[in-house]
Motif scaffolding. Structure first.
Motif, mmCIF file in Angstrom:
data_model
loop_
_atom_site.group_PDB
_atom_site.id
_atom_site.type_symbol
_atom_site.label_atom_id
_atom_site.label_comp_id
_atom_site.label_asym_id
_atom_site.label_seq_id
_atom_site.Cartn_x
_atom_site.Cartn_y
_atom_site.Cartn_z
ATOM 1 N N GLU A 164 0.830 -1.199 0.000
ATOM 2 C CA GLU A 164 0.000 0.000 0.000
ATOM 3 C C GLU A 164 0.865 1.250 0.000
ATOM 4 O O GLU A 164 0.519 2.258 -0.603
ATOM 5 C CB GLU A 164 -0.943 0.006 1.197
ATOM 6 C CG GLU A 164 -2.227 -0.749 0.983
ATOM 7 C CD GLU A 164 -3.150 -0.050 -0.011
ATOM 8 O OE1 GLU A 164 -4.051 0.696 0.401
ATOM 9 O OE2 GLU A 164 -2.956 -0.254 -1.229
ATOM 10 N N GLU A 165 1.989 1.178 0.686
ATOM 11 C CA GLU A 165 2.924 2.305 0.667
ATOM 12 C C GLU A 165 3.587 2.437 -0.700
ATOM 13 O O GLU A 165 3.892 3.546 -1.156
ATOM 14 C CB GLU A 165 3.993 2.117 1.742
ATOM 15 C CG GLU A 165 4.966 3.271 1.843
ATOM 16 C CD GLU A 165 6.010 3.072 2.930
ATOM 17 O OE1 GLU A 165 6.878 3.959 3.086
ATOM 18 O OE2 GLU A 165 5.967 2.022 3.625
ATOM 19 N N PHE A 166 3.804 1.288 -1.361
ATOM 20 C CA PHE A 166 4.419 1.276 -2.687
ATOM 21 C C PHE A 166 3.520 0.502 -3.652
ATOM 22 O O PHE A 166 3.810 -0.641 -4.021
ATOM 23 C CB PHE A 166 5.814 0.650 -2.625
ATOM 24 C CG PHE A 166 6.754 1.373 -1.704
ATOM 25 C CD1 PHE A 166 7.318 2.582 -2.088
ATOM 26 C CD2 PHE A 166 7.056 0.870 -0.445
ATOM 27 C CE1 PHE A 166 8.179 3.260 -1.247
ATOM 28 C CE2 PHE A 166 7.917 1.534 0.398
ATOM 29 C CZ PHE A 166 8.476 2.744 0.007
ATOM 30 N N PRO A 167 2.402 1.105 -4.050
ATOM 31 C CA PRO A 167 1.466 0.408 -4.925
ATOM 32 C C PRO A 167 1.983 0.325 -6.348
ATOM 33 O O PRO A 167 2.976 0.963 -6.713
ATOM 34 C CB PRO A 167 0.214 1.298 -4.845
ATOM 35 C CG PRO A 167 0.755 2.671 -4.590
ATOM 36 C CD PRO A 167 1.964 2.474 -3.709
ATOM 37 N N GLU A 168 1.293 -0.482 -7.168
ATOM 38 C CA GLU A 168 1.631 -0.559 -8.583
ATOM 39 C C GLU A 168 1.568 0.848 -9.175
ATOM 40 O O GLU A 168 0.739 1.665 -8.800
ATOM 41 C CB GLU A 168 0.662 -1.460 -9.346
ATOM 42 C CG GLU A 168 0.564 -2.870 -8.810
ATOM 43 C CD GLU A 168 -0.581 -3.020 -7.851
ATOM 44 O OE1 GLU A 168 -0.913 -2.022 -7.169
ATOM 45 O OE2 GLU A 168 -1.162 -4.111 -7.783
ATOM 46 N N ASP A 169 2.447 1.111 -10.098
ATOM 47 C CA ASP A 169 2.548 2.457 -10.638
ATOM 48 C C ASP A 169 3.147 2.367 -12.035
ATOM 49 O O ASP A 169 3.693 1.329 -12.429
ATOM 50 C CB ASP A 169 3.432 3.313 -9.721
ATOM 51 C CG ASP A 169 3.323 4.793 -10.004
ATOM 52 O OD1 ASP A 169 2.446 5.185 -10.788
ATOM 53 O OD2 ASP A 169 4.126 5.555 -9.430
ATOM 54 N N TYR A 170 3.035 3.456 -12.758
ATOM 55 C CA TYR A 170 3.725 3.552 -14.036
ATOM 56 C C TYR A 170 5.117 4.111 -13.766
ATOM 57 O O TYR A 170 5.274 5.269 -13.391
ATOM 58 C CB TYR A 170 2.958 4.465 -14.989
ATOM 59 C CG TYR A 170 3.728 4.803 -16.240
ATOM 60 C CD1 TYR A 170 4.258 3.798 -17.050
ATOM 61 C CD2 TYR A 170 3.940 6.130 -16.619
ATOM 62 C CE1 TYR A 170 4.960 4.094 -18.198
ATOM 63 C CE2 TYR A 170 4.643 6.440 -17.768
ATOM 64 C CZ TYR A 170 5.157 5.421 -18.553
ATOM 65 O OH TYR A 170 5.864 5.718 -19.684
ATOM 66 N N THR A 171 6.119 3.276 -13.936
ATOM 67 C CA THR A 171 7.502 3.682 -13.652
ATOM 68 C C THR A 171 8.296 3.986 -14.910
ATOM 69 O O THR A 171 9.402 4.523 -14.828
ATOM 70 C CB THR A 171 8.238 2.578 -12.874
ATOM 71 O OG1 THR A 171 8.377 1.423 -13.724
ATOM 72 C CG2 THR A 171 7.470 2.189 -11.604
#
Length: 413
Positions: A164-171
């Motif tokens: 939750e602190e590091f959710p899926e994202d566009y990197t």
């Protein structure tokens, strides 16, 4: 080598298309190609440019598995409800904390030392006191594994990461090399899309996993657009609708991407239903804490888990796995490939992508462990570890959100 190649006729609207099955297999084995991949030209991909009003229509327009369509429709109608409950579940420590070895080396590909220099790639472990003692104790106690078993998680350490602190994202990270290895080496060669064999089903599930991750990327691009953050000059994926059409759309690079997305989601939902008694037992015993149990029960009571049409994907996998002695005798290969699928994620050179990739691979492996087991008749959920159950339910959440993302992209067309 394929010994039998036939043409298939597919009716789309009032037009009859002749589909070359070798082309269909190629499209299936390469879901959502990544950066610098050129779209392949084929008459199979030509369709009338009429709007598609639902995901079910998008999948059925080229579906070679009409028996999956009722399950697709059921998911379309009920996914929004379970998605709301899964969002609550995702915030619970039991389902969001994972001990992972971020320094594990890549065993499959020669790699230069590379770092994803974008801050969006980086993750950091939570403070030790933020991890409940119960979770640390259970993970330490459940470290054992079978040498010839399914995918296994990293040995537990003091480093836990919060999804939750590091959710899926566009990197902006391009994982094409890893996905090419998965489709070329971990997926089974020599099986056509509609073959009555569990290896063809395995390939569909892996393809569905790729489709889900593509949907995560598309959602991340959309969120970037909505936030007004913008994109750097080096970032080539900036239009979420265009990326949806390219990666997942029926006229894109992988026309069967949606069907495979649904197929894998159906397997995960059925595995969750088969693990329900074990999960509720852990809720009642206190092994799953009270807050997590309160969030989990509405998910497990969802009618989507018990819908007969959703179980069709599992029924096909089961029937293929036990159809003859040779099929049963070869199931060890499924266990081996899930271990490979888990370990290839160590070759992902974006830390956030690696974290979520390993959870997703473990979720699929756990589903197959429960649904297939060693004999094709299924494994014992009582023997499944905490981290495997957490990854299974988190993967259900990931697929649910992927479907929601596809709905959103369809509405924009």
């Amino acid at each position: 080598m394929m010994t039998k190649i036939q043409n298939k006729y597919v009716l789309v609207g009032s037009i009859l298309f002749v589909v070359d099955r070798s082309t269909m297999l190629h499209a299936f084995m390469r879901p959502a190609p990544s950066l610098n991949h050129q779209r392949q030209s084929s008459p199979f991909f030509v369709r009338p440019k009429s709007p598609i009003t639902s995901l079910a229509a998008a999948a059925s327009s080229i579906s070679s598995n009409e028996d999956l369509l009722p399950g697709i429709a059921a998911i379309d109608s009920m996914n929004a409800e379970i998605n709301e409950n899964l969002a609550v579940l995702r915030d619970q420590a039991y389902f969001k904390l994972y001990s992972i070895d971020m320094l594990a080396s890549c065993e499959y590909l020669p790699q230069e030392l590379f770092e994803c220099y974008s801050e969006t790639c980086e993750i950091y472990p939570v403070d030790e006191e933020e991890v409940p003692d119960e979770i640390k104790t259970v993970d330490a106690d459940e470290h054992e594994f079978e040498l010839d078993g399914w995918a296994r998680w990293d040995m537990p350490s003091e480093d836990y990461y919060d999804i939750e602190e590091f959710p899926e994202d566009y990197t902006g990270y391009d994982g094409a090399e890893v996905w090419n290895f998965i489709h070329d080496r971990i997926a089974f060669e020599g099986y056509e899309y509609d073959d009555d064999h569990w290896k063809a089903d395995f390939n569909k599930a892996v393809s569905g996993l790729h489709s889900m991750i593509s949907a995560q990327i598309i959602r991340g691009i959309q969120e970037r657009v909505e936030s007004g953050e913008g994109f750097s000059e080096d970032e080539q994926w900036t239009d979420p609708v265009a990326e949806y059409n390219r990666r997942l759309g029926p006229n894109g690079e992988t026309p069967l991407a949606l069907e495979n997305l649904y197929f894998c989601y159906m397997l995960l939902l059925t595995a969750a239903s088969k693990a329900r008694d074990r999960l509720l037992q852990d809720c009642n015993s206190g092994k799953i804490d009270e807050s997590a149990a309160a969030a989990l029960r509405p998910v497990l009571s969802s009618s989507l888990l018990d819908d007969a049409s959703v179980k069709v994907a599992y029924n096909k996998l089961h029937d293929h796995a036990i159809k003859d002695s040779d099929s049963v005798a070869s199931l060890w290969e499924a266990r081996l490939r899930t271990r490979d699928l888990q370990r290839i994620m160590n070759c992902v050179q974006c830390n956030k992508c690696r974290l979520h990739g390993k959870i997703s691979a473990m979720g699929l492996s756990t589903a197959l462990q429960i649904l297939v087991g060693r004999t094709g008749e299924g494994g014992d959920p009582e023997r499944v570890h905490r981290v495997e159950l957490a990854a299974l339910m988190e993967s259900v959440d990931k697929f649910s959100r992927a479907i929601q993302t596809c709905h959103m992209m369809q509405s924009k067309e």
